[in-house]
Design an enzyme around this catalytic site. Structure first.
Site, PDB file in Angstrom:
ATOM      1  N   ASN A 221       0.834  -1.207   0.000  1.00  0.00           N
ATOM      2  CA  ASN A 221       0.000   0.000   0.000  1.00  0.00           C
ATOM      3  C   ASN A 221       0.866   1.255   0.000  1.00  0.00           C
ATOM      4  OD1 ASN A 221      -2.528  -1.335   0.135  1.00  0.00           O
ATOM      5  ND2 ASN A 221      -2.247  -1.671   2.322  1.00  0.00           N
ATOM      6  N   ASN A 222       2.181   1.071  -0.019  1.00  0.00           N
ATOM      7  CA  ASN A 222       3.115   2.188   0.013  1.00  0.00           C
ATOM      8  C   ASN A 222       3.131   2.877  -1.356  1.00  0.00           C
ATOM      9  OD1 ASN A 222       5.651   3.601  -0.386  1.00  0.00           O
ATOM     10  ND2 ASN A 222       6.343   2.670   1.532  1.00  0.00           N
TER      11      ASN A 222
ATOM     12  N   GLY B 182       4.828   5.333  -2.540  1.00  0.00           N
ATOM     13  CA  GLY B 182       6.157   5.574  -3.091  1.00  0.00           C
ATOM     14  C   GLY B 182       6.708   4.338  -3.780  1.00  0.00           C
ATOM     15  N   LYS B 183       6.555   3.184  -3.139  1.00  0.00           N
ATOM     16  CA  LYS B 183       7.020   1.936  -3.744  1.00  0.00           C
ATOM     17  C   LYS B 183       6.244   1.628  -5.014  1.00  0.00           C
ATOM     18  CE  LYS B 183       8.747  -0.543   0.311  1.00  0.00           C
ATOM     19  NZ  LYS B 183       8.596  -1.752   1.136  1.00  0.00           N
TER      20      LYS B 183
ATOM     21  N   ASP C 100      10.061  -6.435   1.545  1.00  0.00           N
ATOM     22  CA  ASP C 100      10.224  -5.808   2.854  1.00  0.00           C
ATOM     23  C   ASP C 100      11.607  -5.198   2.845  1.00  0.00           C
ATOM     24  OD1 ASP C 100       9.199  -5.067   5.389  1.00  0.00           O
ATOM     25  OD2 ASP C 100      10.513  -6.537   6.327  1.00  0.00           O
ATOM     26  N   SER C 101      11.719  -4.036   3.446  1.00  0.00           N
ATOM     27  CA  SER C 101      12.998  -3.339   3.418  1.00  0.00           C
ATOM     28  C   SER C 101      13.165  -2.515   4.676  1.00  0.00           C
ATOM     29  CB  SER C 101      13.068  -2.429   2.187  1.00  0.00           C
ATOM     30  OG  SER C 101      12.016  -1.478   2.213  1.00  0.00           O
TER      31      SER C 101
END
Length: 157
Positions: free
Chosen positions: A9-10, A12-13, A70-71
């Site tokens: 849902n990010n 930016g990503k 995931d980061s």
């Protein structure tokens, strides 16, 4: 064109993935296909969290490629914190600025500020493989460069 679901849902990503993948895939988000995506990241590693997201979508039999990640930021002098907790380092509902402020407070007085960005991408596409592919990057590059590198590595392996 083959569809790929970006399991985040990010915004930016999503913007970065769409930019780099739009010539190869029809890039979709959970919201665009009517899925409410709210997964608790309960893993203790980036890989576990990435795979938690991937399995959530795999169980839905979407008939499309699925890419999740995931980061986080790991700072040596903070014992690799914030790590997998980067997005919620200052608390569950913390903003990016809250997390940055906590990092800066914890770094106060420390000379060693070496850090790395870690990103784990999990990818599943039945036509490609019957099991998920995992790629890990430890880098000092900007996040969107890391994502492109990882996606290309996954698709070319």
């Amino acid at each position: 064109m083959q569809k790929v679901l970006i399991g985040t849902n990010n915004k930016g990503k999503v913007k970065e993935y769409k930019f780099f993948l739009c010539n190869y895939f029809d890039v979709l988000t959970p919201a665009e296909i009517g899925i409410n995506f709210d997964i608790a990241e309960t893993g203790t590693t980036y890989e576990e969290n990435s795979l938690l997201k991937l399995e959530f979508y795999r169980k839905k039999n979407l008939n499309m490629a699925i890419l999740c990640d995931d980061s986080g930021l790991e700072i040596e002098s903070l014992n690799n914190e914030p790590g997998v907790f980067s997005a919620r380092y200052a608390g569950e509902d913390s903003s990016d600025q809250d997390n940055i402020n906590k990092v800066l407070v914890n770094l106060k007085g420390k000379k060693d500020r070496k850090a790395k960005f870690v990103c784990v991408i999990s990818f599943f596409w039945e036509k490609f493989s019957s099991f998920p592919r995992i790629s890990v990057s430890y880098t000092h590059l900007r996040a969107h460069e890391t994502v492109l590198d990882l996606v290309c590595r996954l698709l070319l392996e």
